[in-house]
Design a protein around this motif. Structure first.
Motif, PDB file in Angstrom:
ATOM      1  N   ALA A  12       0.842  -1.200   0.000  1.00  0.00           N
ATOM      2  CA  ALA A  12       0.000   0.000   0.000  1.00  0.00           C
ATOM      3  C   ALA A  12       0.877   1.250   0.000  1.00  0.00           C
ATOM      4  O   ALA A  12       1.954   1.259   0.606  1.00  0.00           O
ATOM      5  N   GLN A  14       2.380   4.743   1.087  1.00  0.00           N
ATOM      6  CA  GLN A  14       2.629   5.304   2.415  1.00  0.00           C
ATOM      7  C   GLN A  14       2.670   6.821   2.347  1.00  0.00           C
ATOM      8  O   GLN A  14       2.810   7.399   1.280  1.00  0.00           O
ATOM      9  N   VAL A  16       0.453   9.148   2.766  1.00  0.00           N
ATOM     10  CA  VAL A  16      -0.599   9.756   1.946  1.00  0.00           C
ATOM     11  C   VAL A  16      -1.007  11.080   2.579  1.00  0.00           C
ATOM     12  O   VAL A  16      -1.297  11.140   3.775  1.00  0.00           O
ATOM     13  N   TYR A  30       1.462  10.757  -2.358  1.00  0.00           N
ATOM     14  CA  TYR A  30       1.833   9.562  -1.597  1.00  0.00           C
ATOM     15  C   TYR A  30       3.187   9.080  -2.077  1.00  0.00           C
ATOM     16  O   TYR A  30       3.667   9.453  -3.156  1.00  0.00           O
ATOM     17  N   SER A 117      -4.442   2.394   1.306  1.00  0.00           N
ATOM     18  CA  SER A 117      -3.537   3.153   2.158  1.00  0.00           C
ATOM     19  C   SER A 117      -4.162   3.351   3.542  1.00  0.00           C
ATOM     20  O   SER A 117      -5.372   3.358   3.701  1.00  0.00           O
TER      21      SER A 117
END
Length: 125
Positions: A12, A14, A16, A30, A117
């Motif tokens: 996912a 990171q 964000v 992000y 996220s």
């Protein structure tokens, strides 16, 4: 000789972050996880908190997604919060010419993306 194993899908995104720009657009940024080449940004109506309510999507092949002011959900008013979630993919959209068409094509294809996220990013309008 070194054996490198590619993950089935990227991790996912990171870090964000979201910000409302002076022109009313909302920009989400992000960090790119290893192997990511495309991203779906999901968002919902104002003040929703359940990720399942994130019924809108946007597409990007960069580490930024911009939601144009004209595309902010109509029910949102000043002071409301729009939730955003970003998912990474190891492949680009298989079809589509617009951001919305590409998002739908990638979402609807049988391609596994990362987890969404965390944490949820909420941008105040």
């Amino acid at each position: 000789m070194s054996l490198q194993i590619q993950p089935l899908h990227p991790n996912a995104p990171q870090n964000v972050n979201g910000v409302k720009k002076s022109n009313g657009d909302i920009e989400i940024s992000y960090d790119a996880p290893l192997g990511a080449v495309a991203y779906l940004t999901y968002y919902g109506d104002a003040n929703t908190t359940d990720p399942h309510d994130a019924k809108y999507m946007g597409y990007s092949e960069t580490t930024k997604f911009t939601l144009a002011a004209a595309d902010i959900p109509a029910s949102a008013t000043t002071g409301d919060k729009i939730p955003f979630y970003v998912q990474a993919y190891g492949t680009v959209a298989p079809s589509g010419t617009t951001n919305v068409e590409k998002a739908a094509a990638l979402h609807d294809a049988n391609i596994e993306g990362s987890a969404w996220s965390k944490p949820v990013v909420e941008v105040t309008i």
